[in-house]
Every structure is written in structure tokens, then in C-alpha cells.
Enzyme design. Sequence first.
Site, PDB file in Angstrom:
ATOM      1  N   ASP A  14       0.836  -1.138  -0.072  1.00 36.98           N
ATOM      2  CA  ASP A  14       0.037  -0.154   0.172  1.00 36.98           C
ATOM      3  C   ASP A  14       0.880   1.246  -0.020  1.00 36.98           C
ATOM      4  O   ASP A  14       2.088   1.195   0.262  1.00 36.98           O
ATOM      5  CB  ASP A  14      -0.912  -0.154   1.347  1.00 36.98           C
ATOM      6  CG  ASP A  14      -2.244   0.501   1.033  1.00 36.98           C
ATOM      7  OD1 ASP A  14      -2.457   1.592  -0.017  1.00 36.98           O
ATOM      8  OD2 ASP A  14      -3.101   0.255   1.749  1.00 36.98           O
ATOM      9  N   ASP A  64     -10.812   1.967  -3.006  1.00 35.75           N
ATOM     10  CA  ASP A  64     -11.582   1.625  -1.545  1.00 35.75           C
ATOM     11  C   ASP A  64     -12.957   1.641  -1.514  1.00 35.75           C
ATOM     12  O   ASP A  64     -13.614   1.115  -0.591  1.00 35.75           O
ATOM     13  CB  ASP A  64     -11.001   2.641  -0.515  1.00 35.75           C
ATOM     14  CG  ASP A  64      -9.566   2.251  -0.105  1.00 35.75           C
ATOM     15  OD1 ASP A  64      -9.125   1.214  -0.309  1.00 35.75           O
ATOM     16  OD2 ASP A  64      -8.989   3.141   0.422  1.00 35.75           O
TER      17      ASP A  64
HETATM   18  C1  GLA Z   1      -5.747   1.637   2.385  1.00 30.64           C
HETATM   19  C2  GLA Z   1      -6.252   0.475   1.371  1.00 30.64           C
HETATM   20  C3  GLA Z   1      -7.389  -0.147   2.180  1.00 30.64           C
HETATM   21  C4  GLA Z   1      -6.822  -0.627   3.646  1.00 30.64           C
HETATM   22  C5  GLA Z   1      -6.268   0.678   4.081  1.00 30.64           C
HETATM   23  C6  GLA Z   1      -5.538   0.190   5.523  1.00 30.64           C
HETATM   24  O1  GLA Z   1      -6.797   2.630   2.205  1.00 30.64           O
HETATM   25  O2  GLA Z   1      -6.631   0.887   0.188  1.00 30.64           O
HETATM   26  O3  GLA Z   1      -7.573  -1.329   1.310  1.00 30.64           O
HETATM   27  O4  GLA Z   1      -5.602  -1.684   3.234  1.00 30.64           O
HETATM   28  O5  GLA Z   1      -5.281   1.230   3.538  1.00 30.64           O
HETATM   29  O6  GLA Z   1      -5.245   1.390   6.066  1.00 30.64           O
END
Ligand code: GLA
Length: 727
Positions: free
Chosen positions: A475, A545
Site C-alpha cells: 500500500d 476503496d
Molecule cells: C488503504 C487501502 C485499504 C486498506 C487501508 C488500510 O486505504 O486501500 O484497502 O488496506 O489502506 O489502512
Amino acid sequence: MITFCEERKTFKLDTPSSSYVFGIEDDRYLVHYYYGRRIGNEDLSYLARTEGTRPSERLREKNSFLDFAPMEYPVSGTGDYRPAAFEAQREDGTCSAELYYVNHTIEKGKLKLEGLPATFGSEAECETLTVCLEDPILKLKVFLVYSVFEGLDAVVRSLRVENGSKDSNVYITNIMSTCLDIDNDDYKLLSLHGSWARERNIETRSIAHGTQGVGSIRGESSHQEHPFIALCSNNTTQTTGDVYGFSFVYSGNFTASAHLDQFNKVRVLMGINPYHFRWKLEPGEQFTAPEAVMVYSHEGLGHMTRTFHDLYREHLIRSPYRAKERPILINNWEATYFNFDTEKLLSIAKEASKRGIEMLVMDDGWFGVRNDDNSSLGDWYVNEKKLPGGLKPLVDGVNALGLKFGIWMEPEMVSPDSDLYRAHPDWTISVPGRTPTRSRNQLVLDLTRPEVWEHTWNSVKTVLKSANIEYLKWDMNRQLTDLYSAGLPADRQGELLHRYVLAVYRMQETLVTEFPNLLLENCSGGGARFDPGMLYYSPQIWTSDDTDAIERLKIQEGTALVYPLSCMGAHVSDCPNHTVGRVTPFKTRGHVALAGTFGYELDITKISEGDRDLIPTQVADYHKYGDLVRNGDYYRLASFSENGKFDAWMVQKKDGSEILVTFVKGLNEANTKVRFIKLQGLEPGVSYKDETTGRVYGSEVLMYAGLPMDSLNGDFDSKLVHLLRVD
Ligand code: GLA
């Protein structure tokens, strides 16, 4: 096929249905002649469009020539006042440039780009043209590199610049990877815009005089604008119209623009954004610009899309998982957020394994003292309060249930509240004396510094080696600010943003080399770094997300305009949806996620019995249709974002033997009749049988009259139709 006509000094790059032509004028200038539908090999020099600028007058009226002629790689400062593809400066401040043709080579195969992701192909599949240009005053050599691929309507471009001086430095301040000068044909500019949880919405605008376009100065390709644009002739549809698509194989700052000039010519430029970019070349040093991909279609957006899909599937994604079935995963982010422990994760894994789910992914919150998003990034050791005994007992437990195990990391970041930051407060990208801007309460590690890079890589490696980890979600949850690197001298600070991207690429290259069987999924606060650069390393990227099935229709439509379905991370999540609060049928959530990698992101122990019971059917659908979806030809049949009522797409197996149509309805309406959806791209004269109803249709009737979408009820209902060819 690439040819050079010695007599007329013209280069011609042919693909199955397009031609790209340019030539050498006055023995020095590279002038663009034509890009469009495939043409013959006759004398094409009249296409140079340099009328009114006769060679005999070029000394007197050089400016008129340079400011009008369609240039193959335009520079600034000598008379072309349109936006330039290349600008450089000598130590003495001189910055005007001229690039003259020197020589060229045509060879089989495809060149690798040093330190950068790029398309690839064998000698049998690709041909490459390299044209060497030179500025005799700046003492720069520019190598323009073009490749074409067997069977694909794509031309890819990149370039390398070399400082040929023995004693003086040159600073590159602007370097576009591609340029296209063509006559305007009332083109519209299509681009993709968005925000967090709203990525890649399709937007089309008219091209007005002056410059318009998209870009990012955020240090990554971004949620907001996307490294893709297309010029589309008026009234372009999925099946009709001229389309020129431009996609950038890069994950940092970019610009992509169209400039309409005084003579109604359009200049398209795409490359690294010149914002905060200044690259020093010492004598003998070289700089390689990232690759840009151009796709031409005379059959509307659909052919462009399928060309990008084939190119990226076959010639960009390297992972061994590229065409293979991916394990169906269940991710605990929306199930538990930071509130979990070994017992909770094992309870999810247990229920998941009973229903055919194949991998548990532990998301954010397993390390340091991370119980919310305010701390611990950089402290990549297990929080034993949550996971007693470390990763191994958890992973072994998950494996014992028959599931694989995957993990989340955000290696590029550090929390100010972390042991790493307390030990190395100077390791971040930040300006001395100024408190750096925080985002999600975190800072960015300066990976351009060798000691920071080594430490970060060792942290990733140590985690991956500590247990049987078969998947990594990488990420990146904030964008870059406070641009300064303590590792660079003052005259190289303008290199920081690009060096940062190169450092990330180097780490991902090391990762996939040292862990060749690891399934890597890139992510950036959802889909902020969903770009061709990252696809070179990971076969899939988290799309957004926002997991709401209806919001996803728009996001996945925009994403699939360029990227194969095989790389779109898509999960079934719980309702009311955590981002928009909408309630949609579990079945529809499954159908929408089936257009991507497919997985779950919910607490399987808590959802309703009815929903849980549907999981085995969805799992079976994925096993049945997964190969078709990953490797088939994708056709967009209807757009919910355009009509506000329903969405439809189909995937056809390459050999035409099988088709899967997905139809999703928006809000239900009273007293409506059956809707017919017209299919596309079928071979004429063959018949297909609907597997569920047994009804047989001719391919023409499916394309010209359509497939009935009946028996749908309630809001957001959906339907799959599986058609098999009857021989
Ligand atoms: C990002 C990702 C999510 C999750 C969060 C965790 O927003 O896109 O899917 O993994 O971080 O903090």
C-alpha cells in the site's frame, strides 16, 4: 513492420490496421507525416504538411516553418512556440535547442529501459526503430525509440538522452515521452478523473485553442487524474469513430495534454510532469524517459480497449499469475479494521474455508502498536498482543485450514509515532527547518537514500521470510510534499520525484526477483497508483476503496477502458456499504466483483446466513468463468454512468466459443418492459445457446436485435448470461 525509404527519407511503422509515418526534411528535421488507418507504401512525402514553407525560404522564414510543421519531437527556443517535448539548459544558462537527424537503426525485438517498467516482446513479436538526433550546441544526443508488436495496433515510444560533452553539464528541464502533431478533426479529449474512492470516471470535452489536459504533481499517478488520454472523433462510440489512445507506463508525476494551435493542428504530449523536475547530466551521463503507448482504432473505443488489454496482458504484466487463476481471498480490512487478533482471524479463515475461499489476507494493524492509523508505520514487527507468538502460529493455523496466507504492508511510509522515526527522524522527505505536512498522520521515507532503501527492503524481506506468506498487498496511503532530499546536492533536488519512483521500482523489481512466486497486489489508498508502471510488477492492483457494487460500475468501466479485467482488484463487501451506505443484493456484489480478481472483504462470521450460503455459488462462478474473464475479449455494451439506469458488458473467449454477459440494473422502475442488450464482436453466421434457458440465437440477431434481459426485480438486481457456441 518498420521500414525506411532511403530515397524519400521516410519512416513507416505499420500495425495490422494503422500506419505511423514520419520523415527527414532538409536532411535534418524529423517531421511527422501521418498517424491513422493503415495506408500503402507509395510516395507519402506530400503528407509532410510543410506547405508554404519552401526549403529555399527556410533560412529567411525558419520561424514560420518551425512554428507550423508537424514535428516528431519538438524542442523550444528556436521558433516552435507550441508546447515543447524537450527542453534543456547548459551551465551558462543557454536553453534553446535544435535536434538534427544523425542516423537510425531498425532491429528485431524490444529494448529494455534501464530501471523502468516497459513493454517487452521477443524478436519474433516486436520490431524497434531507434533514431539518433543531435543538438550540436548543447552537445546532446537524443535517441528516439519506437516499437511495434505483431498483431497489435500499438506503437510504443521512449527515449534516451546522452550528454556528449566532454566538459560541461546539461540540465534536462522537460522531457516528454511522446508527441503527436496531427490536423484537428473536431476531436474530443477523453480523460479519466476522480478522487479517493471515486477513481477513473470517464470525462470528455471539446478541444479549444490553447492547451488542455491532465496531470499529477502528487508524486504518484494519483486518484485525481490519470496517465491516460484519448483523442476521439466526434460521435465516437464503442464500435465507430477514430480514436487515438495514449497511456503512460509510469507511476509518478505526469502530464498529458492536447494543444490546439493557430492552424488548427493538435499537438498531444505525454511525459513526466516538468513540475519540480530538473535532471543534471554530467559529461557522458544518460537519462532514459519512461515509455508511452499509443493505440489507434478506427472502430471506436472498443478496439482501442481490447488492444490495450492484449498489449498489457501479453507484453507488460510479467507475473507468473498473469493469465492464471488467483486464489479467492478474504481480506479482514472491512471485517475488523484494526480490531483483530489471531483468534478472530482464524474464526474468519475457518468459515471461509468451509465455503471454498482459498486465502486469508491480514490487512493493516498487525505490527508495532498500530491500533488506529496514527502510529507504527515503519515498525514492521508483529504486535504480540494481537498475534501471540508472532506470525507463524497464525499462518500455520490458516494453512492447516487449507487456506493460503497474505499480508498487508506500507513499506514507503513512516509514522512520526514509531520506533523507526524516533531512531531516524532525518529519513523522511522533508525540508530542513519546516515541519513536514502530514497526511493520515504519516510521512514518506526518502527511498532515494541508499541507507533508507536498504533498511526498508530488509524490513519487507524479513516479514516475508518469517512465515509462509504467499501474497503481499503493498500500500501507499499518502502523496508527496515538502520536496527535499538530504541525500542530494542542491543542483540535483529537481531529480527527487523521479528518483523516488525509480527507488520504488527497484524495490519491487528486487521483490519479484527474490520472491518469484509471491502474488503481489499494489494499492494506494485504493486506486491512486493504478497505472501501467505498477502492472509491470504486480498482476493486480486494488481498484478503489469503494467496494459498493453500484459505485464500482463507474470505477470499473473507467478502469477497464485501458486495463484488463485480470488486474482489477474487486471484492464482495458487506452492506450497508461502508463507504456509501447503500444496500445491494449479495448476488449483484458477486457479479460485479467477478469482473475483476474476485474476493471478499467482510466478516464472514457475522453476515446473514442467506448471504453466507450464496458464497459457494459465487466461488463456483469464479472457477467456471475466471479464465474467460481474465483472458477473453472485453466489450462494453451499456454504461450506467451514461444512462443512469443499467450497465452491461460481455467477455468473449478468444476463439469465440463462449460468452459471458453481465447485466446490472440501477433503481427499479414500475411498469417497464424487457430490455434488449445488443452484443458486439461476434463472428457472423454462428449460433449461441443460452446455457440457462436452452434458447439458441444466431450471432447476427444477438448483435443487431439483442439479448433479452428479463426476470429482474428490485433495485440493483443483476444477471449473468452464459452463451455457448453451437457448432
Ligand atoms: C488503504 C487501502 C485499504 C486498506 C487501508 C488500510 O486505504 O486501500 O484497502 O488496506 O489502506 O489502512
